[in-house]
Scaffold this active site. Sequence first.
Site, mmCIF file in Angstrom:
data_model
loop_
_atom_site.group_PDB
_atom_site.id
_atom_site.type_symbol
_atom_site.label_atom_id
_atom_site.label_comp_id
_atom_site.label_asym_id
_atom_site.label_seq_id
_atom_site.Cartn_x
_atom_site.Cartn_y
_atom_site.Cartn_z
ATOM 1 N N HIS A 60 0.821 -1.212 0.000
ATOM 2 C CA HIS A 60 0.000 0.000 0.000
ATOM 3 C C HIS A 60 0.859 1.267 0.000
ATOM 4 C CE1 HIS A 60 -4.169 1.460 1.446
ATOM 5 N NE2 HIS A 60 -3.533 2.454 0.865
ATOM 6 N N ARG A 64 2.094 9.057 -6.140
ATOM 7 C CA ARG A 64 1.686 10.392 -6.620
ATOM 8 C C ARG A 64 2.057 10.728 -8.061
ATOM 9 N NH1 ARG A 64 -1.745 10.134 -2.796
ATOM 10 N NH2 ARG A 64 -1.169 10.932 -0.764
ATOM 11 N N ASN A 94 -4.714 6.030 -7.029
ATOM 12 C CA ASN A 94 -5.374 7.346 -6.943
ATOM 13 C C ASN A 94 -4.440 8.482 -7.352
ATOM 14 O OD1 ASN A 94 -3.874 6.999 -4.573
ATOM 15 N ND2 ASN A 94 -5.281 8.206 -3.318
ATOM 16 N N HIS A 178 -10.949 -0.314 0.171
ATOM 17 C CA HIS A 178 -10.803 0.744 1.183
ATOM 18 C C HIS A 178 -12.179 0.818 1.850
ATOM 19 C CE1 HIS A 178 -9.836 5.098 2.335
ATOM 20 N NE2 HIS A 178 -11.139 5.011 2.533
ATOM 21 N N HIS A 231 -5.816 -1.352 5.134
ATOM 22 C CA HIS A 231 -5.674 -0.563 6.378
ATOM 23 C C HIS A 231 -6.835 -0.644 7.369
ATOM 24 C CE1 HIS A 231 -8.005 2.155 3.892
ATOM 25 N NE2 HIS A 231 -6.990 2.787 3.348
ATOM 26 N N ASN A 277 -6.739 8.542 6.832
ATOM 27 C CA ASN A 277 -7.974 7.843 6.546
ATOM 28 C C ASN A 277 -7.709 6.361 6.293
ATOM 29 O OD1 ASN A 277 -10.635 8.288 6.489
ATOM 30 N ND2 ASN A 277 -10.736 9.083 4.403
ATOM 31 N N ASP A 304 0.560 2.345 3.868
ATOM 32 C CA ASP A 304 -0.316 3.443 3.424
ATOM 33 C C ASP A 304 0.488 4.743 3.329
ATOM 34 O OD1 ASP A 304 -2.439 4.872 2.507
ATOM 35 O OD2 ASP A 304 -3.633 4.756 4.336
ATOM 36 N N HIS A 308 2.092 14.177 1.179
ATOM 37 C CA HIS A 308 1.356 15.388 0.808
ATOM 38 C C HIS A 308 2.289 16.587 0.955
ATOM 39 C CE1 HIS A 308 -2.622 13.661 0.306
ATOM 40 N NE2 HIS A 308 -2.447 12.978 1.434
HETATM 41 O O1 DOR Z 1 -4.989 8.795 4.617
HETATM 42 C C1 DOR Z 1 -5.134 8.402 3.469
HETATM 43 N N1 DOR Z 1 -4.472 8.978 2.453
HETATM 44 N N2 DOR Z 1 -5.964 7.385 3.212
HETATM 45 C C2 DOR Z 1 -6.265 7.003 1.961
HETATM 46 O O2 DOR Z 1 -7.002 6.063 1.794
HETATM 47 C C3 DOR Z 1 -5.727 7.754 0.806
HETATM 48 C C4 DOR Z 1 -4.456 8.382 1.168
HETATM 49 C C5 DOR Z 1 -3.980 9.388 0.131
HETATM 50 O O3 DOR Z 1 -3.987 9.070 -1.049
HETATM 51 O O4 DOR Z 1 -3.530 10.460 0.538
#
Ligand code: DOR
Length: 427
Positions: A60, A64, A94, A178, A231, A277, A304, A308
């Site tokens: 996981h 990006r 994603n 998820h 997760h 999340n 996970d 960011h």
């Molecule tokens: O905290 C999270 N960030 N949970 C997710 O499921 C997606 C992830 C993200 O892509 O930032």
Amino acid sequence: MPKTVETVIKGGTVIDASGTRVADVVIRGGEILEVGHGLEAKNVIDASGCVVAPGLVDLHTHLRQPGREEAETIETGARAAALGGYTAVIAMPNTEPTMDSAAVIREVLDHAITVACEVVPSGAITLGRRGEQLAPMAEMAELGVRIFTDDGSGVQDGGLMRRALEYAKGIGVMLAQHCEDNSLAAGGAMHEGAWSAKLGVPGQPCSAETAMVLRDIELSRLTGAPIHFLHLSTAESLAAVAQARAAGLQVTAEVAPHHFTLTDACCCDYDATFKVNPPLRTEADVEAVKAALIAGTVDAIATDHAPHAPELKEMPFDQAPPGMLGLETALGLALTELELPIERVLAYLSWQPAKIARISDRHGGLIAKGGAANLCVIDPNAEWTVDARALASRSRNTPFDGRKLRGKVRHTINRGDQVVIDGVAQQ
Ligand code: DOR
């Protein structure tokens, strides 16, 4: 060292799925040549006092790329992974655009050719992860994609999820969910409980996760298709998974290091570094995650890893995106915080996830003649302090800055290349 030169990893304790023993390991050209005693080679890696293990496998990872390269790229994420002992990571879909077609999967594979570990793309279950129409899973499966997920969100429509499971079973791939029911979780920025009430932050109840886990267990029973739960964070959903497994259903599950080390109380200063999340839960949930790892009712520890950019994580708590870094701290956290022998920690971080990802032919295998030279050398007693500024990830959003850990990766070998030497990335 050129790949044709033999290298001996000398004097370490070799641990793999077959057990633990002291041995030297000789590698050449991406392959294990010999395992035994008193072995010599031109290039020597001193592993005395260390554990030699198959490289770790992360089920996981958010890399990006394409779309959010200011937060991470395939290259920087793979470097962070190698420093964390990983030789393979599953890249979550994603991205922007979503990894929901052969074209985007091909783009990711192209960027991954020369990076520090293997990057195995996952594909989206639905187009654009919008939960409306199935993505062309077969064309992605042709490129080697074996795990499909809309991670970042769950597939809300039970009928669509049923069709996706039937289709996935038909083409021999697996879906990973998820688990978050939007009708229960929407608008919530942290776990719903005493802390969210005190802080005045809208919460997400545990039921948002449990409801989807229970629904998908039923759908797996109905369709006969395997399902992997991403997760998991609540005592109730872990209990549901344990029960489903005991009933013989094809259910696998992972938990993340932040869910066995941090609670919702960490959100007390409205610091969005602790926003993730599924959200950080209560002490009782943390204990349930640890208990599941001890009982063996989950299969893997997955990071996970969710980078960011700082300007996003500095936004007000309710507006900041969820997610935290994980690749460079997962092993240290597991060795420090879990009351498990290193053999079991490595099972959760290497060979068990390798099986789920269906990459056991080259990761998480036995350390024996003819095996792939995807390995890591770990000093289980090394003490170190996490320094957010020193991480290789392009982002800085670790909740573990300043935390003291025991257990550090010294060397990582990817397809025979020493990509990390003495804790320093080589590429
Ligand atoms: O905290 C999270 N960030 N949970 C997710 O499921 C997606 C992830 C993200 O892509 O930032």
